[in-house]
Design a protein around this motif. Structure first.
Motif, PDB file in Angstrom:
ATOM      1  N   PHE A  51       0.838  -1.209   0.000  1.00 46.70           N
ATOM      2  CA  PHE A  51       0.000   0.000   0.000  1.00 46.70           C
ATOM      3  C   PHE A  51       0.867   1.252   0.000  1.00 46.70           C
ATOM      4  O   PHE A  51       1.701   1.435   0.888  1.00 46.70           O
ATOM      5  CB  PHE A  51      -0.915   0.007   1.227  1.00 46.70           C
ATOM      6  CG  PHE A  51      -1.868  -1.156   1.279  1.00 46.70           C
ATOM      7  CD1 PHE A  51      -3.048  -1.130   0.546  1.00 46.70           C
ATOM      8  CD2 PHE A  51      -1.567  -2.288   2.031  1.00 46.70           C
ATOM      9  CE1 PHE A  51      -3.923  -2.212   0.573  1.00 46.70           C
ATOM     10  CE2 PHE A  51      -2.438  -3.365   2.067  1.00 46.70           C
ATOM     11  CZ  PHE A  51      -3.616  -3.337   1.331  1.00 46.70           C
ATOM     12  N   ASP A  52       0.619   2.139  -0.985  1.00 47.85           N
ATOM     13  CA  ASP A  52       1.393   3.378  -1.144  1.00 47.85           C
ATOM     14  C   ASP A  52       1.405   4.270   0.084  1.00 47.85           C
ATOM     15  O   ASP A  52       2.400   4.915   0.389  1.00 47.85           O
ATOM     16  CB  ASP A  52       0.763   4.259  -2.250  1.00 47.85           C
ATOM     17  CG  ASP A  52       1.087   3.743  -3.622  1.00 47.85           C
ATOM     18  OD1 ASP A  52       1.712   2.687  -3.708  1.00 47.85           O
ATOM     19  OD2 ASP A  52       0.700   4.422  -4.591  1.00 47.85           O
ATOM     20  N   ASN A  53       0.220   4.387   0.697  1.00 46.71           N
ATOM     21  CA  ASN A  53       0.125   5.307   1.839  1.00 46.71           C
ATOM     22  C   ASN A  53      -1.072   4.924   2.709  1.00 46.71           C
ATOM     23  O   ASN A  53      -1.829   4.003   2.396  1.00 46.71           O
ATOM     24  CB  ASN A  53       0.035   6.767   1.352  1.00 46.71           C
ATOM     25  CG  ASN A  53      -1.184   7.012   0.478  1.00 46.71           C
ATOM     26  OD1 ASN A  53      -2.177   6.279   0.560  1.00 46.71           O
ATOM     27  ND2 ASN A  53      -1.129   8.037  -0.350  1.00 46.71           N
ATOM     28  N   LYS A  54      -1.216   5.668   3.780  1.00 48.85           N
ATOM     29  CA  LYS A  54      -2.244   5.381   4.779  1.00 48.85           C
ATOM     30  C   LYS A  54      -3.644   5.474   4.189  1.00 48.85           C
ATOM     31  O   LYS A  54      -4.511   4.634   4.464  1.00 48.85           O
ATOM     32  CB  LYS A  54      -2.090   6.376   5.940  1.00 48.85           C
ATOM     33  CG  LYS A  54      -3.036   6.164   7.079  1.00 48.85           C
ATOM     34  CD  LYS A  54      -2.667   7.018   8.297  1.00 48.85           C
ATOM     35  CE  LYS A  54      -3.202   8.425   8.168  1.00 48.85           C
ATOM     36  NZ  LYS A  54      -3.097   9.187   9.451  1.00 48.85           N
ATOM     37  N   GLU A  55      -3.873   6.506   3.380  1.00 47.63           N
ATOM     38  CA  GLU A  55      -5.219   6.715   2.831  1.00 47.63           C
ATOM     39  C   GLU A  55      -5.642   5.559   1.911  1.00 47.63           C
ATOM     40  O   GLU A  55      -6.784   5.098   1.961  1.00 47.63           O
ATOM     41  CB  GLU A  55      -5.285   8.047   2.081  1.00 47.63           C
ATOM     42  CG  GLU A  55      -6.713   8.468   1.800  1.00 47.63           C
ATOM     43  CD  GLU A  55      -6.805   9.821   1.102  1.00 47.63           C
ATOM     44  OE1 GLU A  55      -6.035  10.050   0.157  1.00 47.63           O
ATOM     45  OE2 GLU A  55      -7.662  10.635   1.493  1.00 47.63           O
ATOM     46  N   THR A  56      -4.706   5.091   1.093  1.00 49.75           N
ATOM     47  CA  THR A  56      -4.991   3.958   0.207  1.00 49.75           C
ATOM     48  C   THR A  56      -5.436   2.743   1.020  1.00 49.75           C
ATOM     49  O   THR A  56      -6.434   2.086   0.704  1.00 49.75           O
ATOM     50  CB  THR A  56      -3.735   3.595  -0.608  1.00 49.75           C
ATOM     51  OG1 THR A  56      -3.287   4.759  -1.294  1.00 49.75           O
ATOM     52  CG2 THR A  56      -4.004   2.490  -1.606  1.00 49.75           C
ATOM     53  N   LEU A  57      -4.704   2.486   2.082  1.00 43.74           N
ATOM     54  CA  LEU A  57      -5.021   1.358   2.960  1.00 43.74           C
ATOM     55  C   LEU A  57      -6.375   1.557   3.639  1.00 43.74           C
ATOM     56  O   LEU A  57      -7.176   0.620   3.765  1.00 43.74           O
ATOM     57  CB  LEU A  57      -3.894   1.227   3.996  1.00 43.74           C
ATOM     58  CG  LEU A  57      -3.952   0.127   5.038  1.00 43.74           C
ATOM     59  CD1 LEU A  57      -4.359  -1.207   4.452  1.00 43.74           C
ATOM     60  CD2 LEU A  57      -2.595  -0.003   5.718  1.00 43.74           C
ATOM     61  N   TYR A  58      -6.640   2.781   4.042  1.00 46.87           N
ATOM     62  CA  TYR A  58      -7.901   3.118   4.705  1.00 46.87           C
ATOM     63  C   TYR A  58      -9.082   2.806   3.786  1.00 46.87           C
ATOM     64  O   TYR A  58     -10.045   2.141   4.181  1.00 46.87           O
ATOM     65  CB  TYR A  58      -7.853   4.601   5.066  1.00 46.87           C
ATOM     66  CG  TYR A  58      -8.926   5.101   6.001  1.00 46.87           C
ATOM     67  CD1 TYR A  58      -9.112   4.529   7.262  1.00 46.87           C
ATOM     68  CD2 TYR A  58      -9.735   6.182   5.644  1.00 46.87           C
ATOM     69  CE1 TYR A  58     -10.075   5.027   8.133  1.00 46.87           C
ATOM     70  CE2 TYR A  58     -10.696   6.684   6.517  1.00 46.87           C
ATOM     71  CZ  TYR A  58     -10.862   6.106   7.749  1.00 46.87           C
ATOM     72  OH  TYR A  58     -11.812   6.611   8.606  1.00 46.87           O
ATOM     73  N   PHE A  59      -8.994   3.262   2.539  1.00 47.27           N
ATOM     74  CA  PHE A  59     -10.080   2.994   1.585  1.00 47.27           C
ATOM     75  C   PHE A  59     -10.201   1.500   1.298  1.00 47.27           C
ATOM     76  O   PHE A  59     -11.291   0.989   1.045  1.00 47.27           O
ATOM     77  CB  PHE A  59      -9.875   3.778   0.286  1.00 47.27           C
ATOM     78  CG  PHE A  59     -10.215   5.236   0.410  1.00 47.27           C
ATOM     79  CD1 PHE A  59     -11.416   5.631   0.987  1.00 47.27           C
ATOM     80  CD2 PHE A  59      -9.345   6.213  -0.026  1.00 47.27           C
ATOM     81  CE1 PHE A  59     -11.741   6.976   1.122  1.00 47.27           C
ATOM     82  CE2 PHE A  59      -9.661   7.569   0.100  1.00 47.27           C
ATOM     83  CZ  PHE A  59     -10.854   7.952   0.684  1.00 47.27           C
ATOM     84  N   GLU A  60      -9.068   0.784   1.337  1.00 44.99           N
ATOM     85  CA  GLU A  60      -9.100  -0.647   1.064  1.00 44.99           C
ATOM     86  C   GLU A  60      -9.893  -1.395   2.153  1.00 44.99           C
ATOM     87  O   GLU A  60     -10.560  -2.385   1.877  1.00 44.99           O
ATOM     88  CB  GLU A  60      -7.665  -1.183   0.937  1.00 44.99           C
ATOM     89  CG  GLU A  60      -7.505  -2.347  -0.025  1.00 44.99           C
ATOM     90  CD  GLU A  60      -7.758  -1.984  -1.503  1.00 44.99           C
ATOM     91  OE1 GLU A  60      -7.972  -2.919  -2.284  1.00 44.99           O
ATOM     92  OE2 GLU A  60      -7.750  -0.781  -1.866  1.00 44.99           O
ATOM     93  N   LEU A 137      -8.389  -2.740 -11.519  1.00 39.76           N
ATOM     94  CA  LEU A 137      -7.484  -1.639 -11.150  1.00 39.76           C
ATOM     95  C   LEU A 137      -6.487  -2.098 -10.087  1.00 39.76           C
ATOM     96  O   LEU A 137      -6.876  -2.734  -9.114  1.00 39.76           O
ATOM     97  CB  LEU A 137      -8.285  -0.455 -10.610  1.00 39.76           C
ATOM     98  CG  LEU A 137      -9.128   0.362 -11.590  1.00 39.76           C
ATOM     99  CD1 LEU A 137      -9.979   1.369 -10.833  1.00 39.76           C
ATOM    100  CD2 LEU A 137      -8.242   1.067 -12.608  1.00 39.76           C
ATOM    101  N   PRO A 138      -5.201  -1.764 -10.253  1.00 40.15           N
ATOM    102  CA  PRO A 138      -4.215  -2.087  -9.216  1.00 40.15           C
ATOM    103  C   PRO A 138      -4.458  -1.197  -7.983  1.00 40.15           C
ATOM    104  O   PRO A 138      -5.117  -0.170  -8.093  1.00 40.15           O
ATOM    105  CB  PRO A 138      -2.885  -1.709  -9.871  1.00 40.15           C
ATOM    106  CG  PRO A 138      -3.243  -0.647 -10.856  1.00 40.15           C
ATOM    107  CD  PRO A 138      -4.608  -0.995 -11.357  1.00 40.15           C
ATOM    108  N   ILE A 139      -3.919  -1.627  -6.830  1.00 43.33           N
ATOM    109  CA  ILE A 139      -4.085  -0.826  -5.609  1.00 43.33           C
ATOM    110  C   ILE A 139      -2.967   0.214  -5.530  1.00 43.33           C
ATOM    111  O   ILE A 139      -1.841  -0.112  -5.163  1.00 43.33           O
ATOM    112  CB  ILE A 139      -3.998  -1.705  -4.343  1.00 43.33           C
ATOM    113  CG1 ILE A 139      -4.919  -2.908  -4.463  1.00 43.33           C
ATOM    114  CG2 ILE A 139      -4.328  -0.899  -3.094  1.00 43.33           C
ATOM    115  CD1 ILE A 139      -4.765  -3.906  -3.327  1.00 43.33           C
ATOM    116  N   THR A 140      -3.278   1.456  -5.891  1.00 44.05           N
ATOM    117  CA  THR A 140      -2.283   2.530  -5.733  1.00 44.05           C
ATOM    118  C   THR A 140      -3.012   3.747  -5.180  1.00 44.05           C
ATOM    119  O   THR A 140      -4.251   3.788  -5.168  1.00 44.05           O
ATOM    120  CB  THR A 140      -1.655   2.940  -7.083  1.00 44.05           C
ATOM    121  OG1 THR A 140      -2.670   3.616  -7.853  1.00 44.05           O
ATOM    122  CG2 THR A 140      -1.145   1.743  -7.862  1.00 44.05           C
ATOM    123  N   SER A 141      -2.243   4.736  -4.744  1.00 41.80           N
ATOM    124  CA  SER A 141      -2.877   5.947  -4.207  1.00 41.80           C
ATOM    125  C   SER A 141      -3.694   6.656  -5.287  1.00 41.80           C
ATOM    126  O   SER A 141      -4.684   7.311  -4.977  1.00 41.80           O
ATOM    127  CB  SER A 141      -1.826   6.879  -3.614  1.00 41.80           C
ATOM    128  OG  SER A 141      -0.774   7.067  -4.537  1.00 41.80           O
TER     129      SER A 141
END
Lengths: 227, 227
Positions: A51-60, A137-141
């Motif tokens: 996960f690129d960053n915290k927000e990406t992980l949060y949405f995941e 879609l790949p998991i990126t910010s």
């Protein structure tokens, strides 16, 4: 799925579980990636590999919860006789689920605020993709908002379908299209739940149990939906 | 009121007006005291002579708005024939007022969050003071929450009174005490309004006008309150 993909998917789930724990116990701003790496027993580098960053992980996390609801809800709803019964059942499950763990609506609020500030609304971007592209879609910010919105739309489709069922069997008002009614129900449930959490001290002070508020709000919703 | 007091009161109003402008156009975190001093054409030192900090001033805006509502609402409500009509009139005014300028509910949310984090709920502190003491509290960062809560309670008293009127004339359900019904109405209105602002892009995308949502939500409230 190849073994490598399987391994990646398993790891992704472990990280999401650790992150969910972190975000459930403290406000978004207080959580950091180091802490999530610790909880998941991973190095910081490995975590960032997923996960690129915290927000990406949060949405995941939010996305994963929508997927879970897509798995569970259709079975639960099948046994309800009418469209209105299905909508009331789903509304009750959402009320109860969120009262137990409010992380999902923290995430949806975070999403709406991000979307309000975005230059192009996610709705416009979404319309430019096919369903297959959205699911791949790949998991990126860069794709986090769109990936999340894609699962949110699939979740909303459950609502649209049962509302349409209710309009066809005559148990739900037909003066508004299913998508509009579904949006109004979301505004209602999310708004009420959010306030119930926010004014919890006032409720204690007034000796007004959350269960009473919830009961009245659900009766209220039924009256709104009836023809 | 002495001339000195009059001057102070005039100055206080000028500052509150300038602050209201600043907080209406940007998020709370982005506003700073320097900017408010500039807008009010005052030095930083003079501004701090009136308000200890940004939060104190923020709550004072909210408090001033509750006072304004206490002045206006009773006259408007007098002409409505039944208790239910009075409640619906007040609800409509609040819906419309907040749709025009959402600062009041940003402030009430800020208050609730501060109160949830406080060691002692403001409700307990409030109960230890007489009304006279509450009305005479100086404006400081220590008393800001309590001063705000005092005006919030006076505003809520308007709701309690008209709900009681409706219960006495038979237009409002009597299975819950006025204070509980008033709290449920607040949860409902504030929650729905908050969501309507939050999901404004979804409403545009679905071509669902805010006016339609508001109309249905008000019909809905009427059905909830009827016996």
């Amino acid at each position: 799925m190849s073994r490598r993909q399987q391994k990646r998917e398993r790891m992704r789930k472990i990280i999401i579980k650790a992150a969910q724990e972190a975000f459930s116990t403290q406000p978004y701003d207080n959580v950091n990636m180091d802490e999530i790496a610790d909880k998941a027993l991973l190095s910081r580098a490995t975590l960032y590999n997923y996960f690129d960053n915290k927000e990406t992980l949060y949405f995941e996390i939010g996305l994963e919860n929508y997927k879970e609801m897509q798995r569970i809800f259709p079975q639960v709803l099948e046994i309800e006789p009418t469209g209105l019964d299905k909508v009331m059942k789903l509304s009750t499950l959402v009320f109860q689920g969120i009262m137990r763990n409010s992380i999902n609506f923290d995430i949806v609020r975070h999403f709406m605020e991000a979307n309000n500030q975005a230059e192009h609304p996610i709705e416009e971007t979404y319309d430019q993709y096919t369903q297959e592209e959205l699911d791949d879609l790949p998991i990126t910010s860069d794709t986090a908002l769109l990936r999340y919105f894609n699962e949110l739309m699939k979740y909303m489709k459950i609502w649209w379908d049962i509302i349409e069922t209710g309009q066809n069997d005559g148990t739900i008002r037909s003066d508004l299209p299913p998508k509009h009614l579904a949006q109004i129900i979301q505004i209602y449930i999310t708004g009420v739940l959010d306030q119930m959490v926010l004014v919890r001290r006032a409720l204690e002070y007034l000796e007004l149990p959350q269960e009473t508020v919830m009961k009245i709000m659900l009766e209220n919703l039924r009256k709104t939906l009836e023809p």
